[in-house]
Design a protein around this motif. Structure first.
Motif, PDB file in Angstrom:
ATOM      1  N   PHE A  92      48.704  42.760  39.214  1.00 56.67           N
ATOM      2  CA  PHE A  92      48.516  41.768  38.718  1.00 56.67           C
ATOM      3  C   PHE A  92      50.057  40.661  38.812  1.00 56.67           C
ATOM      4  CE2 PHE A  92      44.647  42.355  37.331  1.00 56.67           C
ATOM      5  CZ  PHE A  92      43.531  42.047  38.130  1.00 56.67           C
ATOM      6  N   VAL A  93      50.978  41.053  38.025  1.00 58.10           N
ATOM      7  CA  VAL A  93      51.786  40.661  38.099  1.00 58.10           C
ATOM      8  C   VAL A  93      53.134  40.274  39.332  1.00 58.10           C
ATOM      9  CG1 VAL A  93      54.577  40.777  36.744  1.00 58.10           C
ATOM     10  CG2 VAL A  93      52.300  40.872  35.221  1.00 58.10           C
ATOM     11  N   LEU A  94      52.552  42.097  40.124  1.00 61.06           N
ATOM     12  CA  LEU A  94      53.789  41.754  41.318  1.00 61.06           C
ATOM     13  C   LEU A  94      53.067  40.721  42.000  1.00 61.06           C
ATOM     14  CD1 LEU A  94      54.006  45.789  41.242  1.00 61.06           C
ATOM     15  CD2 LEU A  94      55.329  44.360  41.368  1.00 61.06           C
ATOM     16  N   ALA A  95      51.427  41.120  42.389  1.00 58.03           N
ATOM     17  CA  ALA A  95      51.155  39.831  42.930  1.00 58.03           C
ATOM     18  C   ALA A  95      51.550  38.537  43.003  1.00 58.03           C
ATOM     19  CB  ALA A  95      49.617  40.087  43.309  1.00 58.03           C
ATOM     20  N   LEU A  96      51.457  38.130  41.622  1.00 58.09           N
ATOM     21  CA  LEU A  96      51.800  36.596  41.622  1.00 58.09           C
ATOM     22  C   LEU A  96      53.569  36.959  41.834  1.00 58.09           C
ATOM     23  CD1 LEU A  96      50.736  36.392  38.266  1.00 58.09           C
ATOM     24  CD2 LEU A  96      49.766  34.516  40.291  1.00 58.09           C
ATOM     25  N   ALA A  97      54.271  38.053  41.478  1.00 55.07           N
ATOM     26  CA  ALA A  97      55.824  37.867  41.614  1.00 55.07           C
ATOM     27  C   ALA A  97      56.444  37.600  43.544  1.00 55.07           C
ATOM     28  CB  ALA A  97      56.269  38.915  41.799  1.00 55.07           C
ATOM     29  N   ALA A 132      51.370  46.376  47.882  1.00 60.62           N
ATOM     30  CA  ALA A 132      50.802  47.264  48.565  1.00 60.62           C
ATOM     31  C   ALA A 132      50.250  47.545  48.278  1.00 60.62           C
ATOM     32  CB  ALA A 132      51.213  47.141  49.800  1.00 60.62           C
ATOM     33  N   ARG A 133      51.181  48.950  47.500  1.00 58.00           N
ATOM     34  CA  ARG A 133      51.005  50.099  46.495  1.00 58.00           C
ATOM     35  C   ARG A 133      50.246  50.449  45.385  1.00 58.00           C
ATOM     36  NH1 ARG A 133      56.651  53.441  45.696  1.00 58.00           N
ATOM     37  NH2 ARG A 133      57.257  53.598  47.193  1.00 58.00           N
ATOM     38  N   MET A 326      40.680  35.640  41.201  1.00 56.05           N
ATOM     39  CA  MET A 326      41.739  37.394  40.685  1.00 56.05           C
ATOM     40  C   MET A 326      41.578  38.198  41.916  1.00 56.05           C
ATOM     41  SD  MET A 326      40.063  40.247  38.158  1.00 56.05           S
ATOM     42  CE  MET A 326      40.307  38.886  37.275  1.00 56.05           C
ATOM     43  N   VAL A 327      40.659  37.605  42.935  1.00 52.93           N
ATOM     44  CA  VAL A 327      40.477  38.164  44.723  1.00 52.93           C
ATOM     45  C   VAL A 327      41.398  37.645  45.480  1.00 52.93           C
ATOM     46  CG1 VAL A 327      39.636  38.052  46.735  1.00 52.93           C
ATOM     47  CG2 VAL A 327      38.045  38.810  44.664  1.00 52.93           C
ATOM     48  N   GLY A 328      42.466  36.325  45.126  1.00 54.84           N
ATOM     49  CA  GLY A 328      42.787  35.837  45.749  1.00 54.84           C
ATOM     50  C   GLY A 328      44.139  35.959  45.651  1.00 54.84           C
ATOM     51  N   ILE A 329      44.070  36.363  43.852  1.00 58.65           N
ATOM     52  CA  ILE A 329      46.050  36.683  43.138  1.00 58.65           C
ATOM     53  C   ILE A 329      46.291  38.102  44.107  1.00 58.65           C
ATOM     54  CG2 ILE A 329      46.927  37.347  41.790  1.00 58.65           C
ATOM     55  CD1 ILE A 329      45.360  34.976  40.030  1.00 58.65           C
ATOM     56  N   LEU A 330      45.169  39.094  43.792  1.00 55.02           N
ATOM     57  CA  LEU A 330      45.443  40.139  44.023  1.00 55.02           C
ATOM     58  C   LEU A 330      45.598  40.499  45.866  1.00 55.02           C
ATOM     59  CD1 LEU A 330      43.293  42.553  42.248  1.00 55.02           C
ATOM     60  CD2 LEU A 330      45.360  42.317  41.553  1.00 55.02           C
ATOM     61  N   SER A 331      44.822  39.467  46.574  1.00 56.02           N
ATOM     62  CA  SER A 331      45.151  39.697  48.055  1.00 56.02           C
ATOM     63  C   SER A 331      46.582  39.090  48.323  1.00 56.02           C
ATOM     64  CB  SER A 331      43.694  38.950  49.152  1.00 56.02           C
ATOM     65  OG  SER A 331      44.238  37.841  48.565  1.00 56.02           O
ATOM     66  N   GLY A 332      47.265  38.252  47.369  1.00 59.16           N
ATOM     67  CA  GLY A 332      48.255  37.505  47.868  1.00 59.16           C
ATOM     68  C   GLY A 332      47.985  36.042  48.848  1.00 59.16           C
ATOM     69  N   GLY A 333      46.680  36.164  48.374  1.00 58.93           N
ATOM     70  CA  GLY A 333      45.875  34.297  49.274  1.00 58.93           C
ATOM     71  C   GLY A 333      46.102  33.295  48.451  1.00 58.93           C
TER      72      GLY A 333
END
Length: 365
Positions: A92-97, A132-133, A326-333
Motif C-alpha cells: 500500500f505504501v509503495l502504491a501510494l508513493a 509491481a513486484r 483499496m483496489v484503486g490504490i493497489l492498482s495505481g488507479g
C-alpha cells in the motif's frame, strides 16, 4: 547543480523552496523506513531512492542559503506515507508513493534543474517497478479476498433487501440473512476446496518422475530415446540430448545421480503455487462470511423495517467504497473512481432484488 535563475527570487519563491525541502525530506524518510523492512535488492534500490531525495533536498537548501528557522509541515499524504512506512512497509505504501511520484511539481518549476525533473520521472518508474513486484506477489490472495468479501456483501445485501421488501417480519429477514451467510460461505468454501484439490490432483497426474532415468544403465540403445522423455517435458532437443547423455554416462559408470531432479517446465513447486485445499476453503469461507455479516447487522441488533434497510445500505456502502478504494490504490488507479464503481455495482444488484421484493410483496397482498 543549481540551474541559473532568470530573475531574483521573490518571498513566494523562498516559501515554495521551503515546502519542496520538507517534501523531499519526508519522501526520503519514507524510502529509508521502507528499506529497513526489506532485504537484498529491494533494500538497495530504496536506499538509492532515499539518497536521490537527499540530493534534491540539498538543492533547495543551497538556494535558501541555510536551514530556515521555521519550516512548513509536509503535506498530509507525505506524513501519512511516513507513518505507514514505519509501521507496515506494505505494498500500500509503495502504491501510494507511486501515485505521489507521478505528480512531480518540478515540470513547471523554473528553479528546479533538468536533472531533478529527469530524476522524478525515473523515480516514478522505479517505484512502479517495486510496486509491481508486490502486486504480483499479492495478486492471487488479493483477488480472492476482494472477490470473497465483495460477494458476501452484495449477495447478502440483495437477499435481505429482497426479502425485507416483501413485508415479512424482521425475524424472518434476520433468519434469511443468516441462512444466506451460511449457505454462501459453505458454498464458497466447498467450491474452493474442490477447485484447489482438483488442480493439485491434476498436477500430481502430470508430475515428472525419474523412472526412465533410473533404468538408464540398462539401456541397450542409443541415449536419444531417453532424450525423448525430456523433450516431452518441454526441453529443447539439444538440451534434452545433452542431459540424456550425462545420465546414461553416469549410470553406466555406477555414479548415483544427486544433482538432477524432476523437471518442471515452468519452474518452482507447482503444488506450493496452488496452495493448500483446506487453507483455501477456510479462507473463502471466512472472507465471504465477513462480507455477508455486514448487511445482517441492523436486524441482528433489533432494527426493523425502513430503518434497518437504510442502516444496512449505509454499512454496505461504506464497505464497498473501502474495498473499491483499496483496489484503486493497489492498482495505481484513481481510488475514488474505483470506489464509486464498486458502490454502483453493489447497489445496482441490490436494487434489482429490492424491486422484485416489492413486486412480490404487492402481489401477495
Amino acid at each position: 547543480m543549481t540551474a541559473p535563475a532568470p530573475a531574483e527570487p521573490t518571498p513566494a519563491d523562498r516559501r515554495r523552496w521551503a515546502r519542496y525541502l520538507v517534501e523531499e525530506r519526508a519522501e526520503g524518510a519514507v524510502y529509508q523506513r521502507l528499506a529497513q523492512r526489506r532485504t537484498g535488492e529491494e533494500r538497495d534500490i530504496l536506499l538509492s531512492l532515499a539518497d536521490a531525495e537527499r540530493r534534491h533536498e540539498q538543492h533547495w537548501l543551497d538556494l535558501l542559503g541555510d536551514e530556515p528557522v521555521k519550516l512548513p509541515k509536509a503535506g498530509v499524504r507525505s506524513r501519512l506515507l511516513g507513518w505507514m512506512a514505519g509501521r507496515f512497509g506494505s505494498i500500500f505504501v509503495l502504491a501510494l508513493a507511486q501515485s505521489a511520484e507521478a505528480r512531480s511539481p518540478y515540470d513547471e518549476e523554473r528553479w528546479a534543474t533538468p536533472a531533478m525533473r529527469a530524476d522524478e520521472r525515473v523515480h516514478y518508474e522505479v517505484v512502479r517497478g517495486l510496486a509491481a513486484r508486490g502486486r504480483r506477489r499479492l495478486s492471487g490472495s488479493f483477488r480472492a479476498a476482494v472477490f470473497g468479501a465483495n460477494d458476501g456483501l452484495v449477495s447478502n445485501l440483495a437477499l435481505v433487501l429482497g426479502i425485507g421488501a416483501t413485508g415479512v417480519s424482521s425475524g424472518f429477514v434476520l433468519f434469511s440473512g443468516i441462512a444466506g451467510l451460511l449457505a454462501g460461505a459453505l458454498s464458497m468454501g466447498a467450491g474452493e476446496f474442490v477447485s484447489v484439490r482438483s488442480q493439485r490432483e491434476l498436477l500430481a497426474a502430470t508430475e515428472a518422475n525419474e523412472d526412465a532415468a533410473a533404468s538408464a544403465a540398462d539401456l541397450d540403445i542409443d541415449e536419444n530415446e531417453l532424450a525423448l522423455v525430456y523433450r516431452a517435458r518441454g526441453m529443447d532437443p539439444d538440451e534434452a540430448l545433452e542431459r540424456a547423455r550425462r545420465i546414461v554416462a553416469a549410470a553406466r559408470a555406477g555414479v548415483q545421480r544427486s544433482v538432477t531432479g524432476p523437471i518442471h517446465v515452468h519452474g518452482g513447486d507447482d503444488h506450493e503455487i496452488v496452495g493448500s485445499d483446506w487453507t483455501a476453503a477456510l479462507s473463502s469461507f471466512l472472507l465471504f462470511a465477513s462480507g455477508a455479516i455486514v448487511p445482517v447487522l441492523p436486524w441482528l441488533f433489533g432494527l426493523a423495517g425502513t430503518t434497518a434497510i437504510v442502516v444496512a445500505l449505509i454499512l454496505v456502502g461504506v464497505a464497498l467504497l473501502s474495498t473499491g478504494a483499496m483496489v484503486g490504490i493497489l492498482s495505481g488507479g484513481p481510488p475514488l473512481k474505483r470506489a464509486l464503481r464498486q458502490l454502483a455495482i453493489g447497489f445496482g444488484a441490490a436494487a434489482v432484488t429490492y424491486a422484485l421484493g416489492l413486486v412480490f410483496g404487492v402481489s401477495a397482498l
